[in-house]
Write an enzyme that holds these catalytic residues in place. Structure first.
Site, PDB file in Angstrom:
ATOM      1  N   CYS A  23       0.907  -1.464   0.146  1.00  0.00           N
ATOM      2  CA  CYS A  23      -0.118   0.134   0.005  1.00  0.00           C
ATOM      3  C   CYS A  23       0.835   1.261   0.026  1.00  0.00           C
ATOM      4  O   CYS A  23       2.060   1.356   0.304  1.00  0.00           O
ATOM      5  CB  CYS A  23      -0.672   0.057   1.188  1.00  0.00           C
ATOM      6  SG  CYS A  23      -1.758  -1.326   1.588  1.00  0.00           S
ATOM      7  N   GLY A  50      -0.160   0.599  -4.876  1.00  0.00           N
ATOM      8  CA  GLY A  50      -1.218  -0.221  -4.691  1.00  0.00           C
ATOM      9  C   GLY A  50      -2.321   0.304  -5.758  1.00  0.00           C
ATOM     10  O   GLY A  50      -2.762   1.580  -5.834  1.00  0.00           O
ATOM     11  N   ASN A 124       0.327   0.509   5.573  1.00  0.00           N
ATOM     12  CA  ASN A 124       1.256  -0.225   4.748  1.00  0.00           C
ATOM     13  C   ASN A 124       2.343  -1.186   5.525  1.00  0.00           C
ATOM     14  O   ASN A 124       2.780  -0.780   6.336  1.00  0.00           O
ATOM     15  CB  ASN A 124       2.127   0.908   4.086  1.00  0.00           C
ATOM     16  CG  ASN A 124       3.153   0.270   3.229  1.00  0.00           C
ATOM     17  OD1 ASN A 124       2.962  -0.759   2.686  1.00  0.00           O
ATOM     18  ND2 ASN A 124       4.267   1.023   3.025  1.00  0.00           N
ATOM     19  N   GLY A 125       1.913  -2.488   4.979  1.00  0.00           N
ATOM     20  CA  GLY A 125       2.935  -3.338   5.573  1.00  0.00           C
ATOM     21  C   GLY A 125       2.094  -4.790   5.570  1.00  0.00           C
ATOM     22  O   GLY A 125       0.929  -4.917   5.049  1.00  0.00           O
ATOM     23  N   TYR A 274      12.940  -2.041  -6.617  1.00  0.00           N
ATOM     24  CA  TYR A 274      11.781  -1.884  -7.395  1.00  0.00           C
ATOM     25  C   TYR A 274      10.651  -0.774  -7.154  1.00  0.00           C
ATOM     26  O   TYR A 274       9.919  -0.383  -7.713  1.00  0.00           O
ATOM     27  CB  TYR A 274      11.273  -3.272  -7.607  1.00  0.00           C
ATOM     28  CG  TYR A 274       9.846  -3.405  -8.502  1.00  0.00           C
ATOM     29  CD1 TYR A 274      10.086  -3.316  -9.867  1.00  0.00           C
ATOM     30  CD2 TYR A 274       8.894  -3.614  -7.669  1.00  0.00           C
ATOM     31  CE1 TYR A 274       8.739  -3.698 -10.525  1.00  0.00           C
ATOM     32  CE2 TYR A 274       7.542  -3.728  -8.487  1.00  0.00           C
ATOM     33  CZ  TYR A 274       7.577  -3.687  -9.926  1.00  0.00           C
ATOM     34  OH  TYR A 274       6.618  -3.822 -10.692  1.00  0.00           O
TER      35      TYR A 274
END
Length: 491
Positions: A23, A50, A124-125, A274
């Protein structure tokens, strides 16, 4: 159902899905500012993190409003929707699912609502003790199947105490990766796990808005975001990274910091390869500069006699530039990417399916015919994309095709917020480099070494999570207690 946007999908080959980050998160506290639009633009800058769903929560001081839906940020929000989201603070989220299915119920921000005691949260995670945490909640408390929903319910469970006190007590028992932004009706909060696996930064909005002269109003506020690029987009200046194990409270009194755990930094190495935007800065170093340096190291480790260095657009471009600079081999564009094909959700005919990635990439025959090529990409997951590219280049007349990869072999899955394929699906999970080269049909194949990649980041190895490359997980994993559908399996 997702709506087609006519733009390039995230993957060149849908059978060879690239690693997906969980995310992007964004939060802003800025009285007098159009916080919903600031959040919209912040999420737009984080869209690469995301693409399944997007949402924004706002508060004007007495209640929290949340709007979210499936799709890209620009598909979910328009001027009329943003105009209804008024307040002095907001949080936002764009999601790729790593726990829970890709459905509306699992879109974020999540909301726990009670009179005068609302709480909205974006994450996020990925947590690795979600099942244990959910067992603390009364049956039927949550309807969604995400670790984020569990965190939201636990934070809101005791409305008689300040939420930062509840958080400081809860977070040391939460295991895994979490970079969080959340809010109640009046205050913005942010926190990062003790390992700091996923990024999170703090920025400052400052300047003058409104008419000039004595009536001018000082514009001031605070922003929290997954990447520094999102700060740039909304005009916020970078203040600092939020520290591992740190909790921030942001309101009219400014920013207050609380340490809930000792820092044990293990930042994600794959962010440099990336995930992060090239115009983002991590630990004081631009991601673009790191990726170019990785390309130089790759050329030193795996030299080859060739006529032209070309990237797989756009993921391989920075490393290809570095490879060309170090090797002295000219850099060129050998593949053209069609940026307006992909996310249409129209089933291709059998004829189109047989074309594979040609719908999205096409070789420049006059550039590559008769040439010995070095083709640079950032990673190999299953190998389908690289195999198709090698075949395409040979058919276009390339004399030799040498593949160079700016990450080590990805041989292990991630449990901390990247949705890799399983180990069985990862080509490097079962094949040697030589066997992968044979599978791709390349004349040679070279991956950067793990030490070479680490050196390029300038971050010490013991401060990085490198588990997807070496299988050494900084937070112990119980494979039977983790997984994308761990909560759905309990129902």
């Amino acid at each position: 159902m997702l709506k087609g946007d006519g733009r390039l999908g995230h993957d060149l080959d849908p059978r060879d899905r690239a690693p997906q980050d969980a995310c992007g998160v964004f939060g802003v506290w800025a009285p007098g500012e159009d916080v919903s639009k600031l959040t919209y633009y912040g999420l737009y800058a984080l869209q690469h993190r995301g693409q399944e769903s997007a949402g924004i929560a706002v508060s004007e001081g007495s209640r929290i409003l949340v709007y979210k839906d499936m799709g890209l940020v620009a598909q979910v929000f328009d001027e009329s929707i943003l105009g209804t989201l008024r307040g002095h603070l907001a949080i936002g989220h764009c999601r790729y699912s790593t726990t829970g299915s890709s459905v509306w119920e699992n879109a974020q921000p999540t909301l726990s609502s009670s009179e005068g005691n609302g709480l909205a949260l974006a994450h996020n995670g990925n947590l690795i003790n979600t099942a244990e945490l959910s067992a603390r909640l009364p049956a039927g408390t949550i309807k969604a199947t995400t670790d984020t929903e569990v965190l939201t319910a636990l934070l809101a469970q005791d409305g008689s105490r300040p939420v930062e006190d509840v958080a400081a007590e809860l977070f040391p028992e939460v295991k895994g990766a979490y970079s969080l932004v959340w809010m109640n009706e009046t205050t913005l909060f942010a926190a990062r796990d003790p390992q700091g696996i996923r990024p999170l930064v703090l920025g400052r909005l400052a300047g003058v808005s409104g008419p000039s002269g004595p009536a001018a109003q000082e514009k001031t506020g605070w922003v929290v975001a997954s990447e520094t690029a999102a700060l740039d987009i909304v005009g916020a200046s970078f203040v600092r990274e939020i520290e591992p194990g740190e909790l921030l409270t942001i309101d009219e009194r400014g920013v207050r910091s609380h340490r809930f755990a000792a820092p044990e930094p293990k930042g994600c190495l794959f962010e440099y390869v990336y995930l992060a935007r090239p115009d983002t800065t991590i630990a004081g170093r631009g991601v673009q500069a790191t990726r170019v340096e990785v390309g130089r190291a790759l050329a030193r480790e795996h030299p080859v006699d060739a006529d032209l260095v070309i990237p797989t657009p756009e993921s391989g471009t920075p490393a290809a530039i570095g490879y060309a600079e170090q090797s002295g081999i000219p850099y060129g564009q050998g593949l053209v990417k069609n940026s307006y094909v992909g996310r249409t959700f129209i089933q291709p005919s059998q004829t189109i399916r047989q074309l594979g990635i040609r719908l999205k990439l096409n070789p420049l025959r006059e550039v590559i015919e008769g040439k010995r090529l070095v083709v640079v990409d950032d990673s190999i997951v299953r190998g389908n994309t690289q195999r198709a590219i090698v075949k395409m280049l040979r058919e276009a007349g390339a004399a030799e095709v040498h593949v160079r990869i700016s990450s080590p072999p990805v041989a292990w899955p991630c449990f901390y917020g990247i949705d890799f394929a399983t180990r069985a699906e990862l080509i490097a999970g079962s094949l040697s480099v030589e066997e992968i080269r044979t599978s791709l049909g390349a004349d040679s194949l070279g991956y950067i070494s793990l030490d070479g990649l680490t050196r390029a980041t300038t971050i010490p190895a013991d401060r990085l999570c490198r588990a997807c490359f070496n299988g050494q997980y900084p937070i112990p994993i119980d494979p039977d207690r983790v997984g994308k559908y761990v909560l759905e399996a309990q129902r």
